[in-house]
Design a protein around this motif. Sequence first.
Motif, PDB file in Angstrom:
ATOM      1  N   ARG A 219      -2.066  -4.856  -7.656  1.00 31.00           N
ATOM      2  CA  ARG A 219      -3.493  -5.173  -7.601  1.00 31.00           C
ATOM      3  C   ARG A 219      -3.732  -6.442  -6.783  1.00 31.00           C
ATOM      4  NH1 ARG A 219      -7.801  -7.885  -9.958  1.00 31.00           N
ATOM      5  NH2 ARG A 219      -9.586  -6.566 -10.492  1.00 31.00           N
ATOM      6  N   LYS A 220      -2.948  -7.481  -7.044  1.00 35.41           N
ATOM      7  CA  LYS A 220      -3.114  -8.741  -6.310  1.00 35.41           C
ATOM      8  C   LYS A 220      -2.807  -8.557  -4.830  1.00 35.41           C
ATOM      9  CE  LYS A 220      -1.967 -11.549 -10.358  1.00 35.41           C
ATOM     10  NZ  LYS A 220      -0.947 -12.409 -11.011  1.00 35.41           N
ATOM     11  N   VAL A 223      -5.694  -6.626  -3.168  1.00 28.58           N
ATOM     12  CA  VAL A 223      -6.888  -7.465  -3.018  1.00 28.58           C
ATOM     13  C   VAL A 223      -6.691  -8.452  -1.869  1.00 28.58           C
ATOM     14  CG1 VAL A 223      -8.235  -9.294  -4.112  1.00 28.58           C
ATOM     15  CG2 VAL A 223      -7.676  -7.217  -5.393  1.00 28.58           C
ATOM     16  N   ASP A 228     -11.375  -7.342  -2.547  1.00 24.67           N
ATOM     17  CA  ASP A 228     -11.608  -6.967  -3.941  1.00 24.67           C
ATOM     18  C   ASP A 228     -12.778  -5.983  -4.004  1.00 24.67           C
ATOM     19  OD1 ASP A 228     -11.643  -6.805  -6.648  1.00 24.67           O
ATOM     20  OD2 ASP A 228     -12.228  -8.885  -7.025  1.00 24.67           O
ATOM     21  N   HIS A 233      -9.601  -0.525  -5.491  1.00 29.13           N
ATOM     22  CA  HIS A 233      -9.134  -0.324  -6.866  1.00 29.13           C
ATOM     23  C   HIS A 233      -9.111   1.167  -7.239  1.00 29.13           C
ATOM     24  CE1 HIS A 233      -8.984  -4.555  -7.328  1.00 29.13           C
ATOM     25  NE2 HIS A 233     -10.295  -4.747  -7.313  1.00 29.13           N
TER      26      HIS A 233
END
Length: 412
Positions: A219-220, A223, A228, A233
């Motif tokens: 996820r990091k 992003v 983001d 996502h």
Amino acid sequence: MSNRLRYLRELASYMGPGFLISVAYMDPGNWATNISGGAKFGTALLWIIVLASAMAMGIQIIAAKLGIATGKGIAQLCRERLPQPVVYVLWAAAELAMIATDMAEIIGAAIGFSLIFGIPLPAGAVLAGISSFALLGVRSAYKRGYRAIEFAIMALVAVIALAFVFEVFLAKPDPANVAAGLAPGIPNASALYVGIGILGATVMPHSVYLHPYIVQDRRKRLVAESGDTEDVHRRHFRFESVDTVVALFGAMFVNAAMLVVAAAALTGTGIETLEEAYVTLDGVFGGQASLAFGVALIAAGLSSSLVATMAGQTVMDGFLDWNVSVWIRRSVTLVPSIVVVVLGFEPTSILVASQVALSFELPFVLIPLLYFTREEGLMGSFVNRESTTGVLGVVIALIVVLNVWLLYTTIW
């Protein structure tokens, strides 16, 4: 490069977190239940393994969705959104579950070492402890994320799966009997008890706590690379859902194979323990079958123990905001396992007791999961649909009721 090949390469880069989670569904605590079910009732309870696996897939996908949508885990959200006394109760229950989980994993690996090398169980427990520290070193040596440990766990899962492919090949189960086992039905009241044990002990609390946390590396990175955004996502969630389904389908195969092999080799023998199953497999199919069984048991115990340690670190960090070294956690949770082995407790009984303890903890993690994922203010566009909440609520209620019943009948 074709679009299909590009898609497969991207999918492969996401594969991993689901396999970390999957080891919870084939840990030594499940082995005794599956083998007992096959030895006593043949393939009649095979359908329960399939049902339990389907329920587990849904729960783990939703747990992963929570992590992807919020960037946080269940424990951290509890600390931030629930009253402090409730947080402490949830933390205490989670810590007891982590100890019970680790006890089952270490004892399972200890049994495997003891059977293969012909050494006393306490010596097997020491070997299991040393091996678990060595495996933990893989994670500690790789500071940039979980990829190295994902590969290590995937290798151990492959060992377990290949061992049971070999066992099924040797057992040569009757396809008609296997097909019959997929039809829902309970032979008698005793089978109902074993079936509830299979279903109730399938979803492990530590796997639900851990899943939202271990998706954070990707996820990091996403992003940082792409922003983001909801599309980023959503793509992550789609790939993680595939990862989870593939990994838990593999776990379902392993559990089903355990039961089918037990049905083929152990029916009518009255086998109750892993040690007895090992000896019987040796007598029925030969030394290669028992060796594969023992190696798979070691792989299941060590991989599950590592994942339980990681989950325990997540729980303490999330509930209390304490970042404790995994080496310290490994040392602390290892002590009860060594103690019960040295004191001479019957290992299979300890495995059963650990599952009862985990059954008690399950509502403490599943109810917060349902509560958080239905909050639109927290989940945004990832909020559960009403139908999803309804189905998840029914599944959680069923698991909780079955676990309470199992706890009640085990104690009384």
